[in-house]
Design a protein around this motif. Structure first.
Motif, PDB file in Angstrom:
ATOM      1  N   ALA A  93      28.206  39.438  35.066  1.00 29.60           N
ATOM      2  CA  ALA A  93      28.653  39.858  36.394  1.00 29.60           C
ATOM      3  C   ALA A  93      30.169  39.997  36.470  1.00 29.60           C
ATOM      4  O   ALA A  93      30.682  40.793  37.273  1.00 29.60           O
ATOM      5  CB  ALA A  93      28.172  38.865  37.445  1.00 29.60           C
ATOM      6  N   PHE A  94      30.900  39.263  35.630  1.00 31.45           N
ATOM      7  CA  PHE A  94      32.364  39.261  35.698  1.00 31.45           C
ATOM      8  C   PHE A  94      33.018  39.958  34.506  1.00 31.45           C
ATOM      9  O   PHE A  94      34.245  40.005  34.412  1.00 31.45           O
ATOM     10  CB  PHE A  94      32.886  37.830  35.801  1.00 31.45           C
ATOM     11  CG  PHE A  94      32.371  37.089  37.002  1.00 31.45           C
ATOM     12  CD1 PHE A  94      32.805  37.417  38.277  1.00 31.45           C
ATOM     13  CD2 PHE A  94      31.440  36.066  36.863  1.00 31.45           C
ATOM     14  CE1 PHE A  94      32.340  36.741  39.395  1.00 31.45           C
ATOM     15  CE2 PHE A  94      30.960  35.388  37.968  1.00 31.45           C
ATOM     16  CZ  PHE A  94      31.404  35.726  39.245  1.00 31.45           C
ATOM     17  N   LEU A  95      32.227  40.464  33.574  1.00 28.60           N
ATOM     18  CA  LEU A  95      32.769  41.109  32.380  1.00 28.60           C
ATOM     19  C   LEU A  95      32.419  42.590  32.374  1.00 28.60           C
ATOM     20  O   LEU A  95      31.296  42.979  32.729  1.00 28.60           O
ATOM     21  CB  LEU A  95      32.217  40.448  31.115  1.00 28.60           C
ATOM     22  CG  LEU A  95      32.654  39.001  30.839  1.00 28.60           C
ATOM     23  CD1 LEU A  95      31.880  38.438  29.656  1.00 28.60           C
ATOM     24  CD2 LEU A  95      34.160  38.922  30.600  1.00 28.60           C
ATOM     25  N   GLY A 116      40.986  36.581  44.614  1.00 26.61           N
ATOM     26  CA  GLY A 116      40.785  35.588  43.563  1.00 26.61           C
ATOM     27  C   GLY A 116      39.568  34.733  43.854  1.00 26.61           C
ATOM     28  O   GLY A 116      39.133  34.616  45.003  1.00 26.61           O
ATOM     29  N   LEU A 117      39.003  34.134  42.794  1.00 29.54           N
ATOM     30  CA  LEU A 117      37.781  33.338  42.939  1.00 29.54           C
ATOM     31  C   LEU A 117      37.843  32.094  42.059  1.00 29.54           C
ATOM     32  O   LEU A 117      38.233  32.165  40.891  1.00 29.54           O
ATOM     33  CB  LEU A 117      36.563  34.177  42.534  1.00 29.54           C
ATOM     34  CG  LEU A 117      35.201  33.487  42.644  1.00 29.54           C
ATOM     35  CD1 LEU A 117      34.789  33.369  44.118  1.00 29.54           C
ATOM     36  CD2 LEU A 117      34.131  34.252  41.860  1.00 29.54           C
ATOM     37  N   VAL A 118      37.454  30.952  42.625  1.00 29.65           N
ATOM     38  CA  VAL A 118      37.248  29.726  41.853  1.00 29.65           C
ATOM     39  C   VAL A 118      35.752  29.601  41.581  1.00 29.65           C
ATOM     40  O   VAL A 118      34.948  29.570  42.520  1.00 29.65           O
ATOM     41  CB  VAL A 118      37.741  28.486  42.612  1.00 29.65           C
ATOM     42  CG1 VAL A 118      37.439  27.222  41.786  1.00 29.65           C
ATOM     43  CG2 VAL A 118      39.226  28.576  42.901  1.00 29.65           C
ATOM     44  N   ASP A 147      37.088  33.263  26.276  1.00 31.69           N
ATOM     45  CA  ASP A 147      37.363  34.071  25.086  1.00 31.69           C
ATOM     46  C   ASP A 147      37.796  35.489  25.446  1.00 31.69           C
ATOM     47  O   ASP A 147      38.631  36.086  24.751  1.00 31.69           O
ATOM     48  CB  ASP A 147      36.122  34.125  24.193  1.00 31.69           C
ATOM     49  CG  ASP A 147      35.954  32.857  23.365  1.00 31.69           C
ATOM     50  OD1 ASP A 147      36.769  31.929  23.535  1.00 31.69           O
ATOM     51  OD2 ASP A 147      35.003  32.786  22.560  1.00 31.69           O
ATOM     52  N   HIS A 148      37.239  36.035  26.511  1.00 34.29           N
ATOM     53  CA  HIS A 148      37.615  37.384  26.936  1.00 34.29           C
ATOM     54  C   HIS A 148      38.875  37.384  27.810  1.00 34.29           C
ATOM     55  O   HIS A 148      39.275  38.433  28.305  1.00 34.29           O
ATOM     56  CB  HIS A 148      36.461  38.037  27.705  1.00 34.29           C
ATOM     57  CG  HIS A 148      35.354  38.533  26.825  1.00 34.29           C
ATOM     58  ND1 HIS A 148      35.465  39.681  26.072  1.00 34.29           N
ATOM     59  CD2 HIS A 148      34.119  38.024  26.560  1.00 34.29           C
ATOM     60  CE1 HIS A 148      34.340  39.866  25.393  1.00 34.29           C
ATOM     61  NE2 HIS A 148      33.503  38.880  25.672  1.00 34.29           N
ATOM     62  N   LYS A 149      39.447  36.184  27.994  1.00 34.95           N
ATOM     63  CA  LYS A 149      40.644  36.043  28.839  1.00 34.95           C
ATOM     64  C   LYS A 149      40.406  36.609  30.244  1.00 34.95           C
ATOM     65  O   LYS A 149      41.311  37.124  30.891  1.00 34.95           O
ATOM     66  CB  LYS A 149      41.856  36.706  28.184  1.00 34.95           C
ATOM     67  CG  LYS A 149      42.234  36.029  26.861  1.00 34.95           C
ATOM     68  CD  LYS A 149      43.414  36.718  26.199  1.00 34.95           C
ATOM     69  CE  LYS A 149      43.872  35.927  24.980  1.00 34.95           C
ATOM     70  NZ  LYS A 149      42.815  35.660  24.000  1.00 34.95           N
ATOM     71  N   ARG A 150      39.150  36.461  30.670  1.00 31.61           N
ATOM     72  CA  ARG A 150      38.793  36.916  32.013  1.00 31.61           C
ATOM     73  C   ARG A 150      39.072  35.847  33.054  1.00 31.61           C
ATOM     74  O   ARG A 150      39.229  36.150  34.244  1.00 31.61           O
ATOM     75  CB  ARG A 150      37.290  37.291  32.044  1.00 31.61           C
ATOM     76  CG  ARG A 150      36.765  37.734  33.405  1.00 31.61           C
ATOM     77  CD  ARG A 150      37.469  39.001  33.852  1.00 31.61           C
ATOM     78  NE  ARG A 150      37.115  39.364  35.227  1.00 31.61           N
ATOM     79  CZ  ARG A 150      37.730  38.905  36.304  1.00 31.61           C
ATOM     80  NH1 ARG A 150      38.745  38.044  36.190  1.00 31.61           N
ATOM     81  NH2 ARG A 150      37.374  39.301  37.505  1.00 31.61           N
ATOM     82  N   PRO A 182      41.691  37.806  39.736  1.00 34.45           N
ATOM     83  CA  PRO A 182      41.819  36.585  38.925  1.00 34.45           C
ATOM     84  C   PRO A 182      40.708  35.571  39.197  1.00 34.45           C
ATOM     85  O   PRO A 182      40.190  35.476  40.312  1.00 34.45           O
ATOM     86  CB  PRO A 182      43.189  36.027  39.346  1.00 34.45           C
ATOM     87  CG  PRO A 182      43.928  37.191  39.910  1.00 34.45           C
ATOM     88  CD  PRO A 182      42.895  38.067  40.541  1.00 34.45           C
ATOM     89  N   MET A 183      40.387  34.798  38.154  1.00 33.39           N
ATOM     90  CA  MET A 183      39.364  33.756  38.256  1.00 33.39           C
ATOM     91  C   MET A 183      39.865  32.470  37.616  1.00 33.39           C
ATOM     92  O   MET A 183      40.567  32.502  36.604  1.00 33.39           O
ATOM     93  CB  MET A 183      38.077  34.170  37.534  1.00 33.39           C
ATOM     94  CG  MET A 183      37.270  35.262  38.188  1.00 33.39           C
ATOM     95  SD  MET A 183      35.746  35.561  37.237  1.00 33.39           S
ATOM     96  CE  MET A 183      34.862  34.013  37.488  1.00 33.39           C
ATOM     97  N   VAL A 184      39.462  31.354  38.210  1.00 35.97           N
ATOM     98  CA  VAL A 184      39.648  30.038  37.604  1.00 35.97           C
ATOM     99  C   VAL A 184      38.280  29.375  37.543  1.00 35.97           C
ATOM    100  O   VAL A 184      37.551  29.349  38.541  1.00 35.97           O
ATOM    101  CB  VAL A 184      40.624  29.162  38.407  1.00 35.97           C
ATOM    102  CG1 VAL A 184      40.689  27.748  37.815  1.00 35.97           C
ATOM    103  CG2 VAL A 184      42.017  29.784  38.418  1.00 35.97           C
ATOM    104  N   VAL A 185      37.932  28.859  36.366  1.00 29.62           N
ATOM    105  CA  VAL A 185      36.652  28.170  36.185  1.00 29.62           C
ATOM    106  C   VAL A 185      36.922  26.673  36.082  1.00 29.62           C
ATOM    107  O   VAL A 185      37.684  26.227  35.212  1.00 29.62           O
ATOM    108  CB  VAL A 185      35.925  28.662  34.922  1.00 29.62           C
ATOM    109  CG1 VAL A 185      34.617  27.904  34.734  1.00 29.62           C
ATOM    110  CG2 VAL A 185      35.661  30.166  35.004  1.00 29.62           C
ATOM    111  N   LEU A 186      36.311  25.891  36.962  1.00 29.30           N
ATOM    112  CA  LEU A 186      36.446  24.439  36.940  1.00 29.30           C
ATOM    113  C   LEU A 186      35.304  23.820  36.145  1.00 29.30           C
ATOM    114  O   LEU A 186      34.129  24.125  36.389  1.00 29.30           O
ATOM    115  CB  LEU A 186      36.428  23.877  38.364  1.00 29.30           C
ATOM    116  CG  LEU A 186      37.707  24.022  39.192  1.00 29.30           C
ATOM    117  CD1 LEU A 186      37.459  23.554  40.628  1.00 29.30           C
ATOM    118  CD2 LEU A 186      38.851  23.221  38.583  1.00 29.30           C
TER     119      LEU A 186
END
Length: 428
Positions: free
Chosen positions: A255-257, A233-235, A310-313, A288-292
């Motif tokens: 890079a993540f899509l 996982g990545l923040v 929007d892409h639920k990424r 999984p990713m969380v964007v702060l």
């Protein structure tokens, strides 16, 4: 004197007539194409009259070029907070603003109600170390009111030689009285990307602003995190990231899509309409990713947060972002001057226009009040908070018993806990 006025009047009339003739040709061509444009002849005549009255009657003699420059500045600044006239200094600053190194205080600013508004302080700069916060309104610079200044005037006044001081008077939401903060100018060298392992299997990636090389640096940073072990996982921390290069935001999102639309723009001109698509390949492999985000996350940061949301990424966590969803184009006037003009608005893949509204987080985190340590004044407390948010080393007497970055940073701690939950859920 009368001869001088007559000469000046003739010059202005000649200028206006020349403009009128040039625009008339364009208007005629537009009408041939079915456009409904009308040249404001009476308004141009009114402009000429105002110009000449200032030249004749103002208390001191005013240079004609200065008057015309001011007129252009006013015409552009009245459109929106982002359009502006770029004189020679502004034009030069535009060239260095995306290189990652420049002089000043390290604040991304805009205009609001005649005052300078802080979009975000840049990591590791005098502004962030002094506790300047997103949303602060700068009302005076070295005691001089900013009302009546253009944004470029205010920015120029904040620039200066390395080691020189300037005092900012700011108004902050929730505080009754303005406060003065003295900052020492420095050479600003921005490290766009920083990363580290939070716990075994969970990484942290901080982007402070978007430069030409940011997407490349992000991919490299993630690969280095993966070399330290299985990355589950990545923040992605975009707090107080004021934006930057559009292509940098597109590259980071890509890079993540694996596929799909990243962002699109709409404007009146055909060449201001773009659609950016993701190419195959997710550097995280679907982890999984969380964007702060917070209200200091603006522009390019909002493109990344909106696309991943929007892409639920990724799950977006924090506060509503700043709300700058427009594209500015630099249009040269001469070799050394130009105008910065809003030519399009950008939209997230689902069609959200985030101008003024910002990106709403999936999970909201309230702003926290910084608690002062014993014997610590407010400025030191704010500076300590900034260091902790940015993951900088803190002095030994400020370190809370060797706690990790996630343990000192409430938002990051919550993001890490969420990542662990997402990981467990995905396995099930």
């Amino acid at each position: 004197m009368k001869k001088s006025c007559r000469t000046g009047y003739a010059l202005v009339v000649g200028l206006v007539v020349g403009v009128m003739l040039s625009v008339s040709v364009a208007v005629y061509a537009d009408r041939e194409n079915g456009a409904q444009n009308a040249l404001p002849v009476e308004d141009l005549q009114r402009f000429t009259e105002v110009y000449m009255r200032i030249k004749r009657n103002y208390v001191t003699e005013v240079d004609g070029k200065e008057l015309l420059d001011n007129a252009i500045q006013g015409m552009l600044s009245g459109l929106d907070p982002h359009s502006a006239y770029l004189d020679e200094q502004d034009f030069e600053d535009m060239q260095v603003g995306t290189s990652g190194e420049f002089g000043g205080l390290g604040i991304e600013v805009g205009m609001e109600d005649g005052f300078v508004k802080v979009i975000a302080p840049i990591d590791g700069t005098p502004a962030s170390k002094a506790g300047i916060q997103a949303g602060d309104l700068i009302i005076r610079l070295d005691g001089e009111s900013v009302q009546g200044m253009t944004l470029s005037d205010a920015v120029s006044k904040m620039r200066g030689e390395k080691g020189s001081d300037i005092t900012l008077t700011i108004v902050r939401e929730g505080e009754d009285q303005p406060k003065e903060i003295t900052l020492t100018r420095d050479r600003i060298q921005v490290q766009s990307v920083r990363s580290e392992i939070l716990e075994d299997g969970y990484g942290y990636l901080r982007i402070s602003n978007f430069q030409q090389r940011t997407a490349r640096d992000v991919v490299r940073a993630v690969e280095e995190l993966k070399e330290e072990g299985d990355l589950r996982g990545l923040v992605l921390d975009l707090r107080n990231n004021p934006g930057g290069i559009l292509n940098g935001a597109v590259g980071v999102s890509d890079a993540f899509l694996e596929e799909g639309l990243i962002v699109y723009t709409e404007g009146r001109l055909e060449d201001s309409q773009f659609r950016y698509q993701a190419s195959p390949g997710d550097v995280l492999g679907g982890a999984p990713m969380v964007v702060l985000v917070n209200r200091g996350s603006a522009s390019a940061s909002e493109i990344v947060a909106g696309a991943l949301q929007d892409h639920k990424r990724a799950v977006v966590m924090g506060q509503n972002t700043f709300g700058k969803g427009s594209v500015q184009t630099i249009l040269p006037l001469t070799e050394n001057t130009g105008i910065k003009l809003t030519t399009a608005r950008y939209f997230t893949p689902d069609g959200r226009n985030i101008e003024e509204e910002g990106v709403a987080p999936d999970i909201r985190l309230e702003n926290l009040t910084v608690t002062r340590a014993e014997g610590e004044d407010e400025r030191d407390a704010q500076a300590r908070m900034q260091r902790e948010l940015q993951g900088e080393d803190v002095p030994e007497d400020d370190d809370d018993n060797g706690e990790s970055l996630a343990e000192r940073d409430y938002g990051l701690s919550e993001a890490l806990n969420l990542l662990k939950g997402l990981n467990i859920y995905s396995q099930r």
